[in-house]
Design a protein around this motif. Sequence first.
Motif: not given
Length: 266
Positions: A62-89
């Motif tokens: 599962h690939g996503y565009v996200c600049d890891v220095t952008d806190e809002d983008a990172v929070n959105a990435l984690v929320a998207t992964i949790e919704k689409e794939v599941g909680v990150i272990d």
Amino acid sequence: MELKNFSLEGKIALVTGASYGIGFAIACGMAKCGATICFNDIKQELVDKGIAAYKEAGIEAHGYVCDVTDEDAVNALVATIEKEVGVIDILVNNAGIIKRIPMCEMTAAQFRQVIDVDLNAPFIVSKAVIPSMIKKGHGKIINICSMMSELGRETVSAYAAAKGGLKMLTKNICSEYGEYNIQCNGIGPGYIETPQTAPLRERQPDGSRHPFDQFIVSKTPAARWGTTEDLVGPAVFLASDASDFVNGHILYVDGGILAYIGKQPQ
Ligand SMILES: NC(=O)c1ccc[n+]([C@@H]2O[C@H](COP(=O)([O-])OP(=O)(O)OC[C@H]3O[C@@H](n4cnc5c(N)ncnc54)[C@H](O)[C@@H]3O)[C@@H](O)[C@H]2O)c1
Ligand SMILES: O=C(O)C(=O)C[C@H](O)[C@H](O)CO
């Protein structure tokens, strides 16, 4: 005695900056041990190339565009992964940059840029995944440190400051969240053959080896550069149940550089 296994079956891993290089190799290794792989990179073009490379390796990442220095983008990435794939272990904070500039010629903006990617971003991404790890009752965070977490050298002041800080951030996440069954460790690669170190290995105009290439091989007891494959086993170990009582540790995968004073000049 039951041998705690190295399997990552049923686990979801996020590896940052993993379209290629060290992150890609670690992600492939984790996938071969059963993990579901999520990765990000800074540009769609890189993510697309990464997805194709994982597919070629038989991995549906599962690939996503996200600049890891952008806190809002990172929070959105984690929320998207949790919704689409599941909680990150498993989180591997791998994304990184280096600028090789003599300190007194480096601008503050350049220094800050390296600190932002190599130190602030691991803080941001770790902070984004820890709450769900706490709820889930376990988590693994692996920070990709460096020889420069322990040693300095000319022209890499920002990188060494960042990687030294990343070593201590690793120990602090261990200290603060170990009670929630979250293990945070670092991997300290030696000098590895990737695009980041390509300039240090370029052949000279006369076809001879780069002086730094010769220097590093002489400083490494293994007498060679590392490959990304050298990092896979250590990463799988730190991502697996087999390392549940290993916390706050930096595992140096350096061919022995840090143990070696160097060969006496002939
Ligand atoms: N190559 C080595 O010898 C070596 C040794 C020790 C540690 N490291 C560290 O290992 C990690 C990976 O190194 P590498 O050699 O594979 O590097 P690389 O330059 O080959 O790859 C770095 C990856 O991070 C991505 N990235 C950079 N900035 C980003 C951002 N803001 N947001 C999202 N992604 C971003 C890049 O696009 C790239 O995919 C880095 O943290 C590096 O400092 C490398
Ligand atoms: O010393 C340099 O210029 C480096 O590139 C450092 C390497 O990337 C690496 O972090 C060494 O562990």
